[in-house]
Design a protein around this motif. Structure first.
Motif, PDB file in Angstrom:
ATOM      1  N   ALA A   1      -1.535 118.778  18.287  1.00  0.00           N
ATOM      2  CA  ALA A   1      -1.100 117.438  18.685  1.00  0.00           C
ATOM      3  C   ALA A   1      -0.029 116.894  17.757  1.00  0.00           C
ATOM      4  N   VAL A   2      -0.212 117.053  16.438  1.00  0.00           N
ATOM      5  CA  VAL A   2       0.686 116.422  15.482  1.00  0.00           C
ATOM      6  C   VAL A   2       2.016 117.160  15.338  1.00  0.00           C
ATOM      7  N   ALA A   3       2.185 118.283  16.031  1.00  0.00           N
ATOM      8  CA  ALA A   3       3.485 118.958  16.047  1.00  0.00           C
ATOM      9  C   ALA A   3       4.456 118.274  16.999  1.00  0.00           C
ATOM     10  N   ALA A   4       4.035 117.203  17.635  1.00  0.00           N
ATOM     11  CA  ALA A   4       4.885 116.487  18.579  1.00  0.00           C
ATOM     12  C   ALA A   4       6.005 115.748  17.854  1.00  0.00           C
ATOM     13  N   PRO A   5       7.092 115.456  18.563  1.00  0.00           N
ATOM     14  CA  PRO A   5       8.155 114.631  17.974  1.00  0.00           C
ATOM     15  C   PRO A   5       7.727 113.181  17.886  1.00  0.00           C
ATOM     16  N   SER A   6       8.314 112.462  16.942  1.00  0.00           N
ATOM     17  CA  SER A   6       8.041 111.030  16.827  1.00  0.00           C
ATOM     18  C   SER A   6       9.278 110.335  16.288  1.00  0.00           C
ATOM     19  N   VAL A   7       9.402 109.059  16.590  1.00  0.00           N
ATOM     20  CA  VAL A   7      10.573 108.300  16.176  1.00  0.00           C
ATOM     21  C   VAL A   7      10.684 108.323  14.655  1.00  0.00           C
ATOM     22  N   HIS A   8      11.839 108.787  14.136  1.00  0.00           N
ATOM     23  CA  HIS A   8      12.092 108.943  12.696  1.00  0.00           C
ATOM     24  C   HIS A   8      11.015 109.780  12.008  1.00  0.00           C
TER      25      HIS A   8
ATOM     26  N   ARG B   1       2.521 102.423  10.714  1.00  0.00           N
ATOM     27  CA  ARG B   1       3.736 103.211  10.832  1.00  0.00           C
ATOM     28  C   ARG B   1       4.648 102.700  11.950  1.00  0.00           C
ATOM     29  N   LEU B   2       4.372 101.538  12.445  1.00  0.00           N
ATOM     30  CA  LEU B   2       5.249 100.909  13.434  1.00  0.00           C
ATOM     31  C   LEU B   2       6.565 100.501  12.762  1.00  0.00           C
ATOM     32  N   LEU B   3       7.684 100.821  13.385  1.00  0.00           N
ATOM     33  CA  LEU B   3       9.001 100.431  12.872  1.00  0.00           C
ATOM     34  C   LEU B   3       9.277  98.995  13.311  1.00  0.00           C
TER      35      LEU B   3
ATOM     36  N   ILE C   1       5.668 106.241  22.972  1.00  0.00           N
ATOM     37  CA  ILE C   1       6.240 107.502  23.423  1.00  0.00           C
ATOM     38  C   ILE C   1       5.862 108.629  22.465  1.00  0.00           C
ATOM     39  N   SER C   2       5.923 108.354  21.165  1.00  0.00           N
ATOM     40  CA  SER C   2       5.547 109.361  20.175  1.00  0.00           C
ATOM     41  C   SER C   2       4.099 109.801  20.369  1.00  0.00           C
ATOM     42  N   CYS C   3       3.206 108.842  20.530  1.00  0.00           N
ATOM     43  CA  CYS C   3       1.788 109.178  20.709  1.00  0.00           C
ATOM     44  C   CYS C   3       1.554 109.873  22.045  1.00  0.00           C
ATOM     45  N   GLY C   4       2.349 109.516  23.066  1.00  0.00           N
ATOM     46  CA  GLY C   4       2.252 110.217  24.337  1.00  0.00           C
ATOM     47  C   GLY C   4       2.623 111.684  24.195  1.00  0.00           C
ATOM     48  N   ALA C   5       3.650 111.978  23.388  1.00  0.00           N
ATOM     49  CA  ALA C   5       4.031 113.373  23.150  1.00  0.00           C
ATOM     50  C   ALA C   5       2.899 114.136  22.470  1.00  0.00           C
ATOM     51  N   ALA C   6       2.239 113.496  21.500  1.00  0.00           N
ATOM     52  CA  ALA C   6       1.094 114.131  20.841  1.00  0.00           C
ATOM     53  C   ALA C   6      -0.045 114.361  21.833  1.00  0.00           C
ATOM     54  N   LEU C   7      -0.221 113.427  22.756  1.00  0.00           N
ATOM     55  CA  LEU C   7      -1.272 113.550  23.762  1.00  0.00           C
ATOM     56  C   LEU C   7      -1.023 114.759  24.667  1.00  0.00           C
ATOM     57  N   LEU C   8       0.225 114.991  25.037  1.00  0.00           N
ATOM     58  CA  LEU C   8       0.543 116.155  25.862  1.00  0.00           C
ATOM     59  C   LEU C   8       0.205 117.445  25.125  1.00  0.00           C
ATOM     60  N   ASN C   9       0.577 117.519  23.851  1.00  0.00           N
ATOM     61  CA  ASN C   9       0.227 118.703  23.061  1.00  0.00           C
ATOM     62  C   ASN C   9      -1.282 118.906  22.998  1.00  0.00           C
TER      63      ASN C   9
ATOM     64  N   ALA D   1       5.653 108.279  29.467  1.00  0.00           N
ATOM     65  CA  ALA D   1       6.996 108.753  29.122  1.00  0.00           C
ATOM     66  C   ALA D   1       6.937 109.788  28.008  1.00  0.00           C
ATOM     67  N   GLY D   2       6.076 109.560  27.003  1.00  0.00           N
ATOM     68  CA  GLY D   2       5.957 110.514  25.914  1.00  0.00           C
ATOM     69  C   GLY D   2       5.430 111.864  26.376  1.00  0.00           C
ATOM     70  N   GLN D   3       4.450 111.832  27.281  1.00  0.00           N
ATOM     71  CA  GLN D   3       3.930 113.095  27.808  1.00  0.00           C
ATOM     72  C   GLN D   3       4.992 113.822  28.627  1.00  0.00           C
ATOM     73  N   ALA D   4       5.739 113.065  29.421  1.00  0.00           N
ATOM     74  CA  ALA D   4       6.814 113.673  30.204  1.00  0.00           C
ATOM     75  C   ALA D   4       7.906 114.222  29.299  1.00  0.00           C
ATOM     76  N   LEU D   5       8.291 113.446  28.280  1.00  0.00           N
ATOM     77  CA  LEU D   5       9.317 113.895  27.358  1.00  0.00           C
ATOM     78  C   LEU D   5       8.909 115.206  26.686  1.00  0.00           C
ATOM     79  N   GLN D   6       7.672 115.276  26.207  1.00  0.00           N
ATOM     80  CA  GLN D   6       7.244 116.483  25.512  1.00  0.00           C
ATOM     81  C   GLN D   6       7.165 117.675  26.460  1.00  0.00           C
ATOM     82  N   ARG D   7       6.720 117.467  27.694  1.00  0.00           N
ATOM     83  CA  ARG D   7       6.690 118.587  28.643  1.00  0.00           C
ATOM     84  C   ARG D   7       8.113 119.070  28.923  1.00  0.00           C
ATOM     85  N   VAL D   8       9.064 118.137  29.015  1.00  0.00           N
ATOM     86  CA  VAL D   8      10.462 118.518  29.211  1.00  0.00           C
ATOM     87  C   VAL D   8      10.972 119.303  28.002  1.00  0.00           C
TER      88      VAL D   8
END
Length: 343
Positions: free
Chosen positions: A29-36, A59-61, A73-81, A268-275
């Motif tokens: 999960a934590v190998a996902a991309p995240s903002v900065h 860790r909110l900017l 979106i970052s957490c959504g990418a981790a969720l997809l992983n 969006a994060g899950q879609a971004l990571q799948r893409v």
């Protein structure tokens, strides 16, 4: 190799029954991309088959992402992983998004692993791409993506309930001009520069963007790549004069969701990571532009959506040199402890 796709994993064993199992899934999960590369997530084991995903609001900017869109979106990418990693155990991930928005707004999703079929080849391929995906801020060689690859990227977004729209013709330059104008506005903000400096600090930390991942500066005002050297970090890494020619005709795509709230940002994060994983599987590099979205004022959430919904990310695709991987926090830092009887 077992029928689950992961060595040593028994298909009848619940995914979160052991420390090793939890660590393996959270590491994916934590190998996902995240903002900065803020990595704004935390995980808590509920029981042998259930894991909670929390937003790490520390860790909110505050300047760049006051609404938490990038965090979502970052957490959504981790969720997809995490979903892909659960599939490798022969279980089906069932996700309940925002299960307790009133009392626990930081609880983004509860993931339950139900018994399921073995993973299919496509799922195995995407899972295998997790450690290889990385953001590439370097020049691409300009070769166009084949039509079948573009079709796979579009289908990947659609599979997660989002729309990936290719940006073509004169619209590409208009979009890049919009990104450049937003980048100039952000760069003029002292608070933005200070926030950027915090996440691009020199050293060997486990988060933030290290100097070797900044990428060169575009020569002659080319692509409006985010300048991670605004704070002087680039000078500290000896990269102040590092310029390069980027591709003349960037290949851009825009990712849209129908809504624009936290649930949509997770989607969006899950879609971004799948893409991005799909792109990696095809040997395609990618980087993101979010500067115009970073300027959106709070009232934006009430804006009327366009014909494709709400824009959540601009993505640049192409073929380029290998990019360095950025650091990751160790699993023990993002995983809450649980009772010692789990072995």
């Amino acid at each position: 190799m077992t029928e689950t796709g992961i060595p040593g994993v028994r298909p009848w064993e619940k995914p979160f029954a052991t420390h090793a199992g939890v660590r393996r899934l959270v590491a994916a999960a934590v190998a996902a991309p995240s903002v900065h590369n803020t990595q704004p997530w935390r995980f808590r084991r509920v029981d042998d088959a259930t894991l909670d995903l929390y937003a790490d609001l520390d860790r909110l900017l505050a300047v760049t992402d006051p609404l938490g869109r990038g965090l979502g979106i970052s957490c959504g990418a981790a969720l997809l992983n995490l979903r892909l990693a659960i599939r490798m155990t022969g279980h089906e991930p069932r996700v309940l998004a925002l299960p307790d928005p009133g009392d626990r707004p930081d609880l983004l999703a509860t993931v339950y692993a139900a018994p399921g079929a073995p993973p299919d080849p496509d799922e195995c391929l995407l899972h295998d791409m997790i450690p290889h995906r990385c953001t590439n801020r370097f020049p691409f060689d300009g070769r166009p993506l084949p039509k079948d690859v573009l079709a796979h990227l579009i289908a990947a977004a659609h599979a997660e309930g989002a729309t990936l729209l290719l940006v073509k013709g004169e619209t590409v330059r208009r979009v890049l001009d919009m990104v450049a104008a937003a980048d100039d506005t952000l760069a003029a903000d002292a608070a933005y520069r200070a926030e950027l400096a915090h996440w691009t600090r020199p050293g060997t930390g486990a988060d933030g963007v290290p100097g070797d991942a900044f990428g060169p500066r575009p020569r002659h005002g080319g692509l409006p790549m985010r300048d991670f050297g605004l704070s002087g970090t680039r000078r500290a890494h000896g990269r102040r004069g590092d310029f390069a020619d980027f591709e003349a005709d960037p290949q851009l795509a825009a990712l849209f969701t129908r809504g624009d709230g936290l649930r949509d940002w997770l989607r969006a994060g899950q879609a971004l990571q799948r893409v991005l994983l799909t792109a990696t599987a095809h040997g395609v590099a990618a980087s993101m532009f979010s500067q115009p979205l970073d300027l959106r004022p709070p009232p934006h959430r009430g804006d009327q959506a366009g014909p494709f919904g709400h824009l959540q990310m601009l993505i640049r695709f192409g073929y380029g040199p290998p990019a360095p991987r950025v650091p990751r926090r160790p699993v023990f830092e993002v995983l809450d402890r649980w009772e010692d009887h789990c072995v």
